[in-house]
Design an enzyme around this catalytic site. Structure first.
Site, PDB file in Angstrom:
ATOM      1  N   ASP A 124       0.823  -1.256   0.005  1.00 52.16           N
ATOM      2  CA  ASP A 124       0.011   0.069   0.022  1.00 52.16           C
ATOM      3  C   ASP A 124       0.887   1.159   0.016  1.00 52.16           C
ATOM      4  O   ASP A 124       1.777   1.336   0.756  1.00 52.16           O
ATOM      5  CB  ASP A 124      -1.000  -0.123   1.129  1.00 52.16           C
ATOM      6  CG  ASP A 124      -2.082   1.108   0.983  1.00 52.16           C
ATOM      7  OD1 ASP A 124      -2.319   1.150  -0.207  1.00 52.16           O
ATOM      8  OD2 ASP A 124      -2.798   1.147   2.047  1.00 52.16           O
ATOM      9  N   HIS A 131      -4.157  14.129   1.486  1.00 50.52           N
ATOM     10  CA  HIS A 131      -4.471  13.178   2.672  1.00 50.52           C
ATOM     11  C   HIS A 131      -3.259  13.155   3.677  1.00 50.52           C
ATOM     12  O   HIS A 131      -3.395  13.327   4.763  1.00 50.52           O
ATOM     13  CB  HIS A 131      -4.731  11.749   2.160  1.00 50.52           C
ATOM     14  CG  HIS A 131      -4.781  10.654   3.138  1.00 50.52           C
ATOM     15  ND1 HIS A 131      -5.932  10.519   3.835  1.00 50.52           N
ATOM     16  CD2 HIS A 131      -3.876   9.922   3.625  1.00 50.52           C
ATOM     17  CE1 HIS A 131      -5.887   9.450   4.846  1.00 50.52           C
ATOM     18  NE2 HIS A 131      -4.512   8.891   4.700  1.00 50.52           N
ATOM     19  N   GLU A 196     -10.620   3.994   3.820  1.00 46.80           N
ATOM     20  CA  GLU A 196      -9.775   4.631   2.878  1.00 46.80           C
ATOM     21  C   GLU A 196     -10.407   4.648   1.394  1.00 46.80           C
ATOM     22  O   GLU A 196      -9.995   3.406   0.958  1.00 46.80           O
ATOM     23  CB  GLU A 196      -8.179   4.361   3.266  1.00 46.80           C
ATOM     24  CG  GLU A 196      -7.770   4.950   4.288  1.00 46.80           C
ATOM     25  CD  GLU A 196      -6.472   4.927   4.880  1.00 46.80           C
ATOM     26  OE1 GLU A 196      -5.823   4.042   4.108  1.00 46.80           O
ATOM     27  OE2 GLU A 196      -5.959   5.488   5.618  1.00 46.80           O
ATOM     28  N   LYS A 250      -4.549  -2.099  10.178  1.00 49.36           N
ATOM     29  CA  LYS A 250      -4.671  -2.054   8.843  1.00 49.36           C
ATOM     30  C   LYS A 250      -4.976  -3.537   8.067  1.00 49.36           C
ATOM     31  O   LYS A 250      -5.866  -3.600   7.131  1.00 49.36           O
ATOM     32  CB  LYS A 250      -3.747  -1.621   7.858  1.00 49.36           C
ATOM     33  CG  LYS A 250      -3.364  -0.084   8.257  1.00 49.36           C
ATOM     34  CD  LYS A 250      -4.162   0.759   7.491  1.00 49.36           C
ATOM     35  CE  LYS A 250      -3.648   2.199   7.419  1.00 49.36           C
ATOM     36  NZ  LYS A 250      -4.349   3.113   6.511  1.00 49.36           N
TER      37      LYS A 250
END
Ligand code: CA
Length: 422
Positions: A124, A131, A196, A250
């Site tokens: 990722d 952001h 997200e 996550k």
């Protein structure tokens, strides 16, 4: 970059009538790939291409020999282009395949989808500069953007085992959190669960260990793009992220849309990659004429929320955000591939590269609740009066994406939806 060809012709129409309807995500100019089967069955998933509201079974249509999507993704660029041309020609009005291929169609409403391929590795990135700046301000008011941000495409290795397909429902994660004024951490369910808004880039043909992919060839190694929701537990994240980055905040779930829109289908929707005046130019290994000319993607993204109460009352999902990728991403997909492999790291077919949260420059273009609510300090009020700072149990979050341009037929990425369970 892929050039425009006959498969992009705006005049093309399909004998699958639903593909010709205005606003359809999957016209004949799109032809995204996914894996499907009859719901509830125990049979293996098959490779399909979305056309209108139908799925074309590629094996039943005689277009592939096996149902191994990763093998298909490993094909050369030329082979992939030939396959797309064959699918396009066969689905086109008057193409002569209608009688044979009608038997290879299944309504999407009657297809069970899975993640589009075997995902060996998931990385990722953090390409959304708005952001990164907003989040940075919350975590480090004195230094929102770290000094490396404008030089290095920042990323971390994520976890592939917990990636699911749209429709995924997952339990609210538990873990350690620590309030700034608390003496020691506590354990329990996350109270700051967030989403997200991201794009997921799928690697096609990989590279040998020790052989970097040059940026000029990087897009040849990309198979396509899907929508990605990287669910994030902000309270777990705040306590665990230093010094090695996100971990349990996550990896409990990430959700993908079922269809991979190919880079070739996206050819009419490219944009210049430009750096704002005063920003450093990318180092030579992250720079190429093709990347400057058309490295960026022009995709509109929106996020919708439906709470349990809204579902019970039959209220449609409400929109939280709408924005465009060209304004949000500081690095292109080609730069991510070049950077990922520059040290010799080998990418493999089916690997997933997340873009990072794609927030636009305006506050209402933010791609996460932590931004929309200013770190949880400003709750947002939904049309039915409910308030949200972070996600509640029963909330369903949906991301949609599409491309529109004069002179081209609109194509969509479909949607990715997921629900938080207690
Ligand atoms: Ca992320």
């Amino acid at each position: 970059m892929t050039a425009l060809n006959a498969t992009h012709d705006p005049k093309l129409r399909s004998w699958v009538a639903s593909a010709n309807e205005a606003g359809c995500d999957f016209p004949i100019q799109n032809l995204p790939f996914g894996r499907f089967r009859i719901p509830g069955g125990s049979e293996a998933f098959r490779i399909g291409v979305a056309i209108g509201d139908q799925v074309l079974d590629l094996k039943a249509a005689g277009l592939v020999d096996s149902d191994d999507m990763n093998a298909l993704m490993d094909a050369s660029l030329k082979e992939r282009q030939a396959l797309r041309a064959a699918i396009s020609a066969g689905l086109a009005e008057g193409g002569g395949k209608q009688a044979a291929w009608s038997k290879a169609l299944l309504p999407q409403s009657n297809a069970e989808m899975t993640v589009p391929c075997r995902i060996g590795d998931y990385t990722d990135f953090y390409t959304g500069i708005h952001h990164a700046t907003t989040i940075g301000k919350l975590f480090r008011p004195d230094q929102p953007l770290m000094p490396n941000y404008k030089w290095v495409p920042i990323g971390y290795h994520g976890r592939a085992s917990s990636i699911g397909v749209s429709g995924q429902a997952f339990k609210r994660p538990q873990g350690q959190t620590k309030a700034p004024d608390a003496a020691s951490p506590s354990f329990g369910p996350s109270k700051r669960l967030d989403y997200e808004l991201e794009l997921g880039f799928f690697v096609g043909r990989g590279n040998a260990l020790g052989e970097p992919i040059a940026i000029g060839e990087a897009e040849d190694h990309l198979f396509g793009v899907a929508l990605l929701n990287d669910w994030s537990a902000r309270d777990l994240q705040a306590w665990e992220y230093q010094p090695l980055g996100p971990f349990l905040s996550k990896n409990f779930a990430s959700t993908l849309s079922p269809w991979i829109v190919t880079m070739e289908a996206l050819a009419p929707f490219r944009a210049k990659f430009e750096r704002p005046a005063g920003d450093p130019q990318p180092l030579p290994y992250l720079d190429a004429p093709s990347n400057r000319e058309s490295g960026a993607l022009d995709i509109t993204l929106e996020v919708l929320l439906q709470t349990a109460k809204m579902r019970t009352e039959g209220t449609a999902p409400t929109r939280l955000t709408r924005g465009n990728t060209t304004e949000a991403a500081y690095w292109t997909a080609a730069q991510l591939v070049a950077h990922h492999t520059v040290n010799g790291c080998n990418l493999q077919p089916g690997d997933l590269l997340g873009s990072g949260t794609l927030s636009g420059p305006q506050p209402d273009e933010a791609g996460s609740l932590i931004e929309l609510t200013q770190g949880g300090k400003q709750p947002i009020t939904l049309p039915n009066g409910e308030k949200r700072t972070f996600l509640e149990d029963g909330d369903t979050l949906t991301i949609r994406g599409w491309c529109e341009r004069a002179g081209a037929v609109r194509i969509g990425l479909g949607e990715v939806s997921g629900t938080v369970l207690a």
